[in-house]
Design an enzyme around this catalytic site. Structure first.
Site, PDB file in Angstrom:
ATOM      1  N   LYS A   1       0.960  -0.916  -0.218  1.00 17.42           N
ATOM      2  CA  LYS A   1       0.344   0.346   0.531  1.00 17.42           C
ATOM      3  C   LYS A   1       1.130   1.241  -0.094  1.00 17.42           C
ATOM      4  CE  LYS A   1      -2.935   3.029   2.336  1.00 17.42           C
ATOM      5  NZ  LYS A   1      -2.453   4.302   2.313  1.00 17.42           N
TER       6      LYS A   1
ATOM      7  N   ASP B   1      -5.371   4.774 -15.400  1.00 22.09           N
ATOM      8  CA  ASP B   1      -6.476   3.835 -14.722  1.00 22.09           C
ATOM      9  C   ASP B   1      -6.115   3.773 -13.647  1.00 22.09           C
ATOM     10  OD1 ASP B   1      -8.455   2.330 -14.393  1.00 22.09           O
ATOM     11  OD2 ASP B   1      -8.647   1.883 -15.845  1.00 22.09           O
TER      12      ASP B   1
ATOM     13  N   HIS C   1       3.910  12.110  10.159  1.00 20.02           N
ATOM     14  CA  HIS C   1       2.470  12.072   9.707  1.00 20.02           C
ATOM     15  C   HIS C   1       0.990  13.293  10.453  1.00 20.02           C
ATOM     16  CE1 HIS C   1       1.518   8.336   7.853  1.00 20.02           C
ATOM     17  NE2 HIS C   1       2.591   8.103   7.283  1.00 20.02           N
TER      18      HIS C   1
END
Ligand code: MEV
Length: 432
Positions: free
Chosen positions: A274, A290, A387
Site C-alpha cells: 500500500k 487508470d 504523519h
C-alpha cells in the site's frame, strides 16, 4: 420528487442538483451552494469536465503536488502527484533528495506486452477445436487488420493468438489468449476492439465449420505480468549515512528484515505494498491513467508465487546495499485523458512528455521512493512523527486556525501528542 428516479441522465445539471440536494441532503440550499462553489468559472473548461462522465454535478478536488529532485537514469525529474494523503509528497521528495546524492534511481523495462482474451465454451472434442482454430488463425488476424493497421505504424499491434484449454478449471471453457503491443497508448480501447472483432470472426467461422462454439465475452486482462518495469537504488552501505541515529550497517540490516517480514506475512505485505501504491497511484492519477487497473495488476502480481508478498526486495551484497522492485504498469501517454484534461497535459509536460516506457520508469521510481521512505521511517523513528505534523495541520484547518495560530501551535506540538481534543484545547487557550 422522490428518492427513486427515472430518466435522470436526461435531466439538466440544475435539475439533477436540485433533486439530489432536496431528496438526499439535510440542508438543500447549502448543498446546492457547495456543489456550485466547486464549479469552474471558465464555462468551457467546466463543460469539458462535465462531459468526462455521466450525471456530473460538480468537480471533486485532489491536491496536485510536486516531488522534486528525482534523479532517474541520469535525468532529473519533478514528479506531479495527485493525492489526498498528507505526508506522501513530502516522503517522496525526501527519498528523492536522499538518493540523488547516492547515484539516483536506475530503471529497466522488462516487457510491455498487454493481454486480452475471448472467453468461450465448446463441449466437443479438443482435437477438432484445435484443427478448427489452426484453420481460421490467419482469418482471425486478417479480419483485425483494419483495426491494427494504425497501431502497427506506431510499432504495436496484435502479436499472438493462442488457443488455451481451460477445461480443467471450468467445464467446456476455452480462450483465445491474445497478446498485444500498444506503443504509447495504454491500449484498452484498441485491445477491446480487436477482441470483439476476433470473437465475431470466431463465431462466424464456427457456424461455417459446424463447430459448437459459444462466446461468453471478450475483454482485455488488467493482469499484465509481462508489462514490467524494474526500479532500483543501490549504494555502498557506508554511504547510507546515519539515519535517525541508527548506524548505516544496522539501518541496512533493518531494511532487509522489514522487507523479509513483508515477504513472509501477507498482513504486512498488504500495508507494505500500500505504501508503494501511495507513490504509484498519485502519479498515475496526475497523468490521467487508470489507477484501478494499475492497482488490480500490482496486487495480482504480488500474489504470483501463490502467496501475497512484498513487491519490493532488499539485499546486502558485500558492502553494497540494494533496494528494488519489479512492477506491472500498463500506462499510456497518448489517448484517454492525456490530451483532454488540461492538468494531465501539464503533468505530462512537467515530466518532459514521456513515452509510455518512460512514464513506466517514472511511476515505478515514485513507488519505490515511497516504499523506501515509509520503511525507513518504520525501522527508525516510526511513521507517526511525520504523519502527525500533517495531521496537526489538517486539524488546525478544520478548526479554522489562522496562519499565525498554525505557526504557534505547530511549534507547541513538536513534542506533544496530536489529537483533535488536545489541539482544540490548545487553540482555545491560545485565543484566550
Ligand atoms: C501509509 O499510507 C503507508 C504505510 O503504512 C506504508 C508501510 O507501512 O510500509 C506507512
Amino acid at each position: 420528487m422522490s428518492r427513486s428516479v427515472e430518466g435522470f441522465s436526461k435531466w439538466t445539471k440544475e435539475e439533477k442538483i436540485a433533486w439530489v440536494a432536496k431528496n438526499y441532503t439535510h440542508q438543500p440550499d447549502n448543498s446546492i451552494e457547495l456543489i456550485k462553489n466547486y464549479w469552474n468559472s471558465d464555462e468551457q473548461l467546466q463543460q469539458l469536465h462535465d462531459e468526462f462522465i455521466e450525471n456530473t454535478i460538480s468537480n471533486y478536488y485532489l491536491p496536485l503536488g510536486i516531488a522534486p529532485n528525482f534523479l532517474i537514469d541520469g535525468t532529473y525529474y519533478a514528479i506531479p502527484m495527485a493525492i489526498e494523503e498528507s505526508s506522501v509528497v513530502a516522503a517522496a521528495s525526501k527519498a528523492a533528495k536522499y538518493w540523488s546524492t547516492r547515484g539516483g534511481f536506475t530503471t529497466e523495462i522488462l516487457g510491455t506486452e498487454k493481454i486480452g482474451q475471448v472467453h468461450f465454451l465448446y463441449p466437443g472434442e479438443k482435437e477438432k477445436l484445435t484443427d478448427f482454430f489452426n484453420s481460421i488463425k490467419e482469418q482471425l488476424v486478417k479480419d483485425c487488420k483494419p483495426l491494427t493497421a494504425n497501431m502497427e505504424k506506431r510499432g504495436g499491434g496484435l502479436s499472438s493468438i493462442e488457443l488455451k484449454d481451460k477445461t480443467h478449471d471450468l467445464q467446456h471453457y476455452y480462450q483465445l489468449h491474445c497478446t498485444f503491443e500498444t506503443a504509447d497508448a495504454m491500449g484498452a480501447n484498441f485491445i477491446n476492439s480487436c477482441l470483439e472483432q476476433l470473437s465475431k470472426t470466431l463465431e462466424r467461422e464456427a457456424i461455417n465449420h459446424h463447430i459448437d462454439v459459444e462466446v461468453v465475452m471478450s475483454i482485455l486482462s488488467n493482469y499484465v505480468p509481462n508489462c514490467i518495469v524494474r526500479a532500483k537504488v543501490s549504494c555502498p552501505i557506508d554511504e547510507l549515512g546515519e539515519i535517525a541515529s541508527v548506524p548505516p550497517r544496522e539501518f541496512a540490516k533493518k531494511m532487509i528484515q522489514a522487507v523479509s517480514i513483508a515477504k513472509a506475512s501477507p498482513y504486512r505485505a498488504v500495508t507494505h505494498n500500500k505504501g508503494i501504491m501511495n507513490g504509484i497511484d498519485a502519479v498515475v492519477i496526475a497523468t490521467g491513467n487508470d489507477f484501478r487497473a494499475i492497482e488490480a495488476a500490482a496486487h495480482a502480481y504480488a500474489s504470483k508465487d501463490g502467496q501475497y508478498s512484498s513487491l519490493s526486495h532488499a539485499e546486502i551484497n558485500g558492502d553494497q546495499f540494494s533496494f528494488w522492485m519489479d512492477i506491472p504498469l500498463a500506462v499510456g501517454t497518448v489517448g484517454g485523458l492525456t490530451k483532454l484534461h488540461p492538468l494531465v497535459k501539464l503533468a505530462l509536460e512537467i515530466l518532459q512528455n514521456p513515452s509510455a516506457k518512460d512514464l513506466m520508469r517514472i511511476i515505478a521510481v515514485a513507488g519505490l521512493a515511497q516504499n523506501f521512505a515509509a520503511v525507513k521511517s518504520l525501522v527508525t523513528t516510526g511513521i507517526q512523527q511525520g504523519h502527525m505534523k500533517m495531521h496537526l495541520l489538517n486539524i488546525l484547518n478544520q478548526l479554522g486556525a489562522t496562519v499565525k495560530e498554525k505557526e504557534l501551535l505547530s511549534e507547541e506540538f513538536k513534542n506533544k501528542t496530536v489529537s483533535f481534543s488536545n489541539v482544540s484545547k490548545a487553540l482555545i487557550k491560545l485565543r484566550s
